[in-house]
Enzyme design. Structure first.
Site, PDB file in Angstrom:
ATOM      1  N   PHE A 133       7.576  -4.991 -26.864  1.00  0.00           N
ATOM      2  CA  PHE A 133       8.470  -3.997 -26.248  1.00  0.00           C
ATOM      3  C   PHE A 133       8.829  -2.931 -27.274  1.00  0.00           C
ATOM      4  CE2 PHE A 133      12.594  -2.185 -25.383  1.00  0.00           C
ATOM      5  CZ  PHE A 133      12.392  -1.679 -24.105  1.00  0.00           C
ATOM      6  N   ASN A 138      -1.308  -6.301 -19.252  1.00  0.00           N
ATOM      7  CA  ASN A 138      -1.335  -5.150 -20.162  1.00  0.00           C
ATOM      8  C   ASN A 138      -2.600  -5.176 -21.013  1.00  0.00           C
ATOM      9  OD1 ASN A 138      -0.760  -5.299 -23.306  1.00  0.00           O
ATOM     10  ND2 ASN A 138       0.205  -7.100 -22.381  1.00  0.00           N
ATOM     11  N   ARG A 139      -3.069  -3.976 -21.292  1.00  0.00           N
ATOM     12  CA  ARG A 139      -4.152  -3.822 -22.290  1.00  0.00           C
ATOM     13  C   ARG A 139      -3.781  -2.649 -23.203  1.00  0.00           C
ATOM     14  NH1 ARG A 139      -7.219  -2.604 -17.420  1.00  0.00           N
ATOM     15  NH2 ARG A 139      -7.322  -0.342 -17.061  1.00  0.00           N
ATOM     16  N   PHE A 171      -2.254  -2.402 -29.124  1.00  0.00           N
ATOM     17  CA  PHE A 171      -1.494  -2.145 -30.366  1.00  0.00           C
ATOM     18  C   PHE A 171      -1.284  -0.651 -30.616  1.00  0.00           C
ATOM     19  CE2 PHE A 171      -3.178  -6.289 -32.585  1.00  0.00           C
ATOM     20  CZ  PHE A 171      -2.425  -7.051 -31.717  1.00  0.00           C
ATOM     21  N   ASN A 202       6.159  -8.451 -36.307  1.00  0.00           N
ATOM     22  CA  ASN A 202       4.874  -8.993 -35.873  1.00  0.00           C
ATOM     23  C   ASN A 202       3.780  -8.025 -36.312  1.00  0.00           C
ATOM     24  OD1 ASN A 202       2.635  -9.052 -33.911  1.00  0.00           O
ATOM     25  ND2 ASN A 202       3.813 -10.592 -32.812  1.00  0.00           N
ATOM     26  N   SER A 210      -3.586 -11.440 -29.527  1.00  0.00           N
ATOM     27  CA  SER A 210      -3.584 -10.442 -28.452  1.00  0.00           C
ATOM     28  C   SER A 210      -5.011 -10.214 -27.975  1.00  0.00           C
ATOM     29  CB  SER A 210      -2.979  -9.129 -28.946  1.00  0.00           C
ATOM     30  OG  SER A 210      -1.601  -9.263 -29.105  1.00  0.00           O
ATOM     31  N   ASN A 251      -6.324  -7.582 -26.601  1.00  0.00           N
ATOM     32  CA  ASN A 251      -6.746  -6.195 -26.397  1.00  0.00           C
ATOM     33  C   ASN A 251      -7.287  -5.493 -27.641  1.00  0.00           C
ATOM     34  OD1 ASN A 251      -5.890  -6.342 -23.627  1.00  0.00           O
ATOM     35  ND2 ASN A 251      -3.797  -6.310 -24.440  1.00  0.00           N
ATOM     36  N   THR A 252      -7.464  -6.235 -28.727  1.00  0.00           N
ATOM     37  CA  THR A 252      -8.161  -5.704 -29.905  1.00  0.00           C
ATOM     38  C   THR A 252      -9.432  -6.528 -30.045  1.00  0.00           C
ATOM     39  OG1 THR A 252      -6.118  -5.045 -31.014  1.00  0.00           O
ATOM     40  CG2 THR A 252      -8.043  -5.386 -32.414  1.00  0.00           C
ATOM     41  N   LYS A 257       1.211 -16.471 -34.407  1.00  0.00           N
ATOM     42  CA  LYS A 257       1.336 -16.446 -32.938  1.00  0.00           C
ATOM     43  C   LYS A 257      -0.017 -16.717 -32.305  1.00  0.00           C
ATOM     44  CE  LYS A 257       3.094 -13.685 -29.100  1.00  0.00           C
ATOM     45  NZ  LYS A 257       3.952 -12.556 -28.710  1.00  0.00           N
ATOM     46  N   ASN A 259       0.907 -16.067 -26.613  1.00  0.00           N
ATOM     47  CA  ASN A 259       0.654 -14.689 -26.219  1.00  0.00           C
ATOM     48  C   ASN A 259       0.223 -14.667 -24.741  1.00  0.00           C
ATOM     49  OD1 ASN A 259      -0.013 -11.854 -26.476  1.00  0.00           O
ATOM     50  ND2 ASN A 259      -0.194 -12.235 -28.668  1.00  0.00           N
ATOM     51  N   GLY A 276       4.181 -13.491 -17.795  1.00  0.00           N
ATOM     52  CA  GLY A 276       5.122 -13.750 -16.712  1.00  0.00           C
ATOM     53  C   GLY A 276       4.883 -15.098 -16.048  1.00  0.00           C
ATOM     54  N   GLY A 280       6.334 -16.803 -19.631  1.00  0.00           N
ATOM     55  CA  GLY A 280       6.810 -17.190 -18.300  1.00  0.00           C
ATOM     56  C   GLY A 280       8.246 -17.675 -18.247  1.00  0.00           C
ATOM     57  N   TYR A 321       9.727 -11.606 -22.299  1.00  0.00           N
ATOM     58  CA  TYR A 321       9.515 -10.169 -22.147  1.00  0.00           C
ATOM     59  C   TYR A 321       9.426  -9.853 -20.638  1.00  0.00           C
ATOM     60  CZ  TYR A 321       7.370  -5.507 -22.871  1.00  0.00           C
ATOM     61  OH  TYR A 321       7.087  -4.167 -22.871  1.00  0.00           O
TER      62      TYR A 321
HETATM   63  C1  FMN Z   1       3.476  -4.907 -22.110  1.00  0.00           C
HETATM   64  C2  FMN Z   1       3.317  -6.032 -23.076  1.00  0.00           C
HETATM   65  C3  FMN Z   1       2.956  -5.750 -24.386  1.00  0.00           C
HETATM   66  C4  FMN Z   1       2.814  -6.782 -25.303  1.00  0.00           C
HETATM   67  N1  FMN Z   1       2.495  -6.481 -26.594  1.00  0.00           N
HETATM   68  C5  FMN Z   1       2.449  -7.476 -27.521  1.00  0.00           C
HETATM   69  C6  FMN Z   1       2.211  -7.191 -28.883  1.00  0.00           C
HETATM   70  O1  FMN Z   1       2.068  -6.034 -29.282  1.00  0.00           O
HETATM   71  N2  FMN Z   1       2.140  -8.233 -29.753  1.00  0.00           N
HETATM   72  C7  FMN Z   1       2.333  -9.541 -29.359  1.00  0.00           C
HETATM   73  O2  FMN Z   1       2.299 -10.444 -30.201  1.00  0.00           O
HETATM   74  N3  FMN Z   1       2.573  -9.827 -28.070  1.00  0.00           N
HETATM   75  C8  FMN Z   1       2.642  -8.845 -27.149  1.00  0.00           C
HETATM   76  N4  FMN Z   1       2.892  -9.138 -25.841  1.00  0.00           N
HETATM   77  C9  FMN Z   1       3.016 -10.561 -25.442  1.00  0.00           C
HETATM   78  C10 FMN Z   1       4.452 -11.026 -25.407  1.00  0.00           C
HETATM   79  O3  FMN Z   1       5.069 -10.957 -26.669  1.00  0.00           O
HETATM   80  C11 FMN Z   1       4.525 -12.470 -24.885  1.00  0.00           C
HETATM   81  O4  FMN Z   1       3.868 -13.323 -25.819  1.00  0.00           O
HETATM   82  C12 FMN Z   1       3.852 -12.623 -23.527  1.00  0.00           C
HETATM   83  O5  FMN Z   1       4.100 -11.522 -22.723  1.00  0.00           O
HETATM   84  C13 FMN Z   1       4.349 -13.877 -22.793  1.00  0.00           C
HETATM   85  O6  FMN Z   1       5.737 -13.809 -22.562  1.00  0.00           O
HETATM   86  P1  FMN Z   1       6.370 -13.338 -21.154  1.00  0.00           P
HETATM   87  O7  FMN Z   1       5.696 -14.117 -20.076  1.00  0.00           O
HETATM   88  O8  FMN Z   1       7.836 -13.638 -21.291  1.00  0.00           O
HETATM   89  O9  FMN Z   1       6.121 -11.863 -21.045  1.00  0.00           O
HETATM   90  C14 FMN Z   1       3.034  -8.122 -24.894  1.00  0.00           C
HETATM   91  C15 FMN Z   1       3.394  -8.393 -23.573  1.00  0.00           C
HETATM   92  C16 FMN Z   1       3.544  -7.371 -22.668  1.00  0.00           C
HETATM   93  C17 FMN Z   1       3.948  -7.701 -21.259  1.00  0.00           C
END
Ligand code: FMN
Length: 350
Positions: free
Chosen positions: A69, A116-117, A120, A145, A181, A183-184, A219, A248, A262, A291, A312
Site C-alpha cells: 500500500f 494486482n500486477r 514494484f 520490505n 511477489s 509480478n517481477t 516473505k 504473499n 483477499g 485473507g 491489506y
Molecule cells: C495492490 C497490492 C499490492 C501489493 N504489493 C506488494 C508488494 O509490493 N510487496 C509485497 O511484499 N506484497 C505486496 N502485496 C501483497 C500483500 O502484502 C499481502 O501479502 C497479500 O495481499 C495478502 O494479504 P491480503 O489478503 O490481506 O491482501 C500487495 C498486495 C496488493 C493487494
C-alpha cells in the site's frame, strides 16, 4: 456507511486512482500534526493487553498493514493514525522503476478479493530513505520490505538487495526480503534454498551491522510446495533470521494475470502458517498475512502461532476504520477470556 460509499462510488472508480488518492490524503494527514494526533489518540490501539513484542520491537497491537500500500514510505504516520499497529512499507527496490503498464489493479468484489500486477512501482531506495529520515509526530512501527530491481539479472540479485538494505536497514524497525511477489519475472525462483542462502546471508550481514541490529524476515509465497515451505523455514532458522512473513499473493487462480489476495487466499495462508509453526515452533516470529478479514481471522492466526498479523485487501473492503475496529474487538475478547495479555493465546492451537 463505508459499504454504501464503496458500492455507490469507490467501486465505480479506477482502483489504482483510488489508491493514489488515498495515499495522498494520508500523506497530507501526516503533515497536520493536531489532526494526526487526535486521530491517533482515538483510533490507534492503546490497550496494554494488546501489546506484542517481537524481535525486540514493541508493537501496540498485533494487526498491521501489509506491504504494497505505502510503496514509497509516503504515509506511514497517517496509516498508524487510523489504527494499524505497524506499517510495512515497500516493496522498495534499489533503483526507481515504473512497474507494469496500467491497468494493473483489479477488484473482484463478489469474492472480496483483488488481483494486482503492479510490478514494484516505486521511487527507489534513496527516495524512500529520505522520507524515512523525517521525524515522526506519532509513534509508528515501520517495517521496510525490499525487492529486486526488475532490470537486474538473477546473478546480481544479491548485490541489488544489499544496495537497498544498506540504504534502508538503519531506518527500519525490521527489514523484509521479499522473494515472493509474482509480478517481477524470476523473483520467486529466489525462494529456492540454493539461491536464497547467499542472498539472505548477504542481507543479514548488512542488517546485523546497523547500530541497533535490524531484525530480518523473509516473505514467502503461498504457492510454494509444502516441502519448500519447510526448506525455507529450516534455512531461516539456520541463518538466524528473526521471522517469516507468510504469505504473499497467489498465482493459482483463473483470472487476470497477477497475484490474487483477499478471501480466496485465506485457507492456504492459514495452512502455511500452521505448517511453519509445526516446523519451527517459537524459534522464529511468524507474521501471518493473506485473507484476514475480521477479528475472528486475527484470533485464529494468533492461536495458530502468529505473533503478528497483517492485512491489506480486508482493509479495502472493510473501510478506513477496519484496523481500529478489529483492535477494539480484540480488546473486548481478551477481557472476555480473562487474559491479561493477548500474547497468552499465541500458538495455543498449534
Ligand atoms: C495492490 C497490492 C499490492 C501489493 N504489493 C506488494 C508488494 O509490493 N510487496 C509485497 O511484499 N506484497 C505486496 N502485496 C501483497 C500483500 O502484502 C499481502 O501479502 C497479500 O495481499 C495478502 O494479504 P491480503 O489478503 O490481506 O491482501 C500487495 C498486495 C496488493 C493487494
Amino acid at each position: 456507511m463505508y459499504r454504501l460509499v464503496f458500492t455507490q462510488v469507490l467501486r465505480r472508480l479506477d482502483a489504482e486512482a483510488v489508491h493514489h488518492r488515498t495515499v495522498r490524503a494520508l500523506a497530507l494527514l501526516a503533515r497536520l500534526p493536531l489532526l494526526k494526533r487526535l486521530l491517533h489518540r482515538a483510533l490507534a490501539p492503546h490497550d496494554p493487553a494488546l501489546r506484542v513484542s517481537a524481535f525486540g520491537v514493541h508493537f501496540p497491537g498485533p494487526l498491521g498493514l501489509a506491504a504494497g500500500f505505502d510503496k514509497d514510505a509516503a504515509c506511514a504516520e497517517g496509516i498508524a493514525a487510523l489504527g494499524f499497529s505497524h506499517v510495512e512499507v515497500g516493496t522498495i527496490t534499489a533503483h526507481a522503476q515504473p512497474g507494469n503498464p496500467r491497468p494493473r489493479l483489479f477488484r473482484l468484489v463478489p469474492q472480496r478479493a483483488v488481483i494486482n500486477r503492479m510490478g514494484f512501482n516505486n521511487a527507489g531506495a534513496a527516495a524512500a530513505a529520505r522520507r524515512l529520515r523525517r521525524t515522526r509526530g506519532v509513534p509508528v512501527v515501520v517495517g521496510v520490505n525490499i525487492g529486486k530491481t526488475k532490470v537486474v539479472p538473477e546473478a546480481e540479485a544479491a548485490d541489488d538487495y544489499v544496495a537497498s538494505a544498506k540504504e534502508l536497514a538503519p531506518l527500519a524497525d525490521y527489514l523484509v526480503v521479499n522473494v515472493s511477489s509474482p509480478n517481477t519475472p524470476g523473483l520467486r525462483d529466489l525462494q529456492a534454498v540454493t539461491l536464497l542462502r547467499p542472498l539472505l546471508s548477504a542481507v543479514k550481514e548488512v542488517a546485523d551491522g546497523t547500530p541497533r541490529r535490524t531484525p530480518l524476515l523473509v516473505k514467502i509465497a503461498p504457492d510454494l510446495a509444502d516441502e519448500d515451505v519447510d526448506a525455507v523455514a529450516d534455512l531461516a532458522v539456520e541463518l538466524g533470521l528473526d521471522g517469516i512473513i507468510a504469505t504473499n499473493t497467489t498465482i493459482r487462480h483463473g483470472g487476470e494475470t497477477g497475484g490474487l489476495s483477499g478471501r480466496p487466499l485465506k485457507a492456504r495462508s492459514l495452512e502455511v502458517l500452521r505448517r511453519l509453526r509445526a516446523k519451527v515452533g517459537d524459534r522464529l516470529v511468524l507474521v501471518s498475512v493473506g485473507g484476514v478479514e475480521d477479528v475472528d481471522d486475527v484470533w485464529e492466526r494468533l492461536l495458530a502461532g502468529a505473533t503478528l498479523v497483517q492485512g491489506y485487501t480486508g482493509w479495502i473492503y472493510g473501510g478506513p476504520l477496519w484496523a481500529s475496529r478489529i483492535h477494539r474487538q480484540l480488546s473486548r475478547r481478551v477481557r472476555r477470556h480473562r487474559l491479561s495479555s493477548i500474547t497468552e493465546i499465541i500458538g495455543r492451537t498449534a
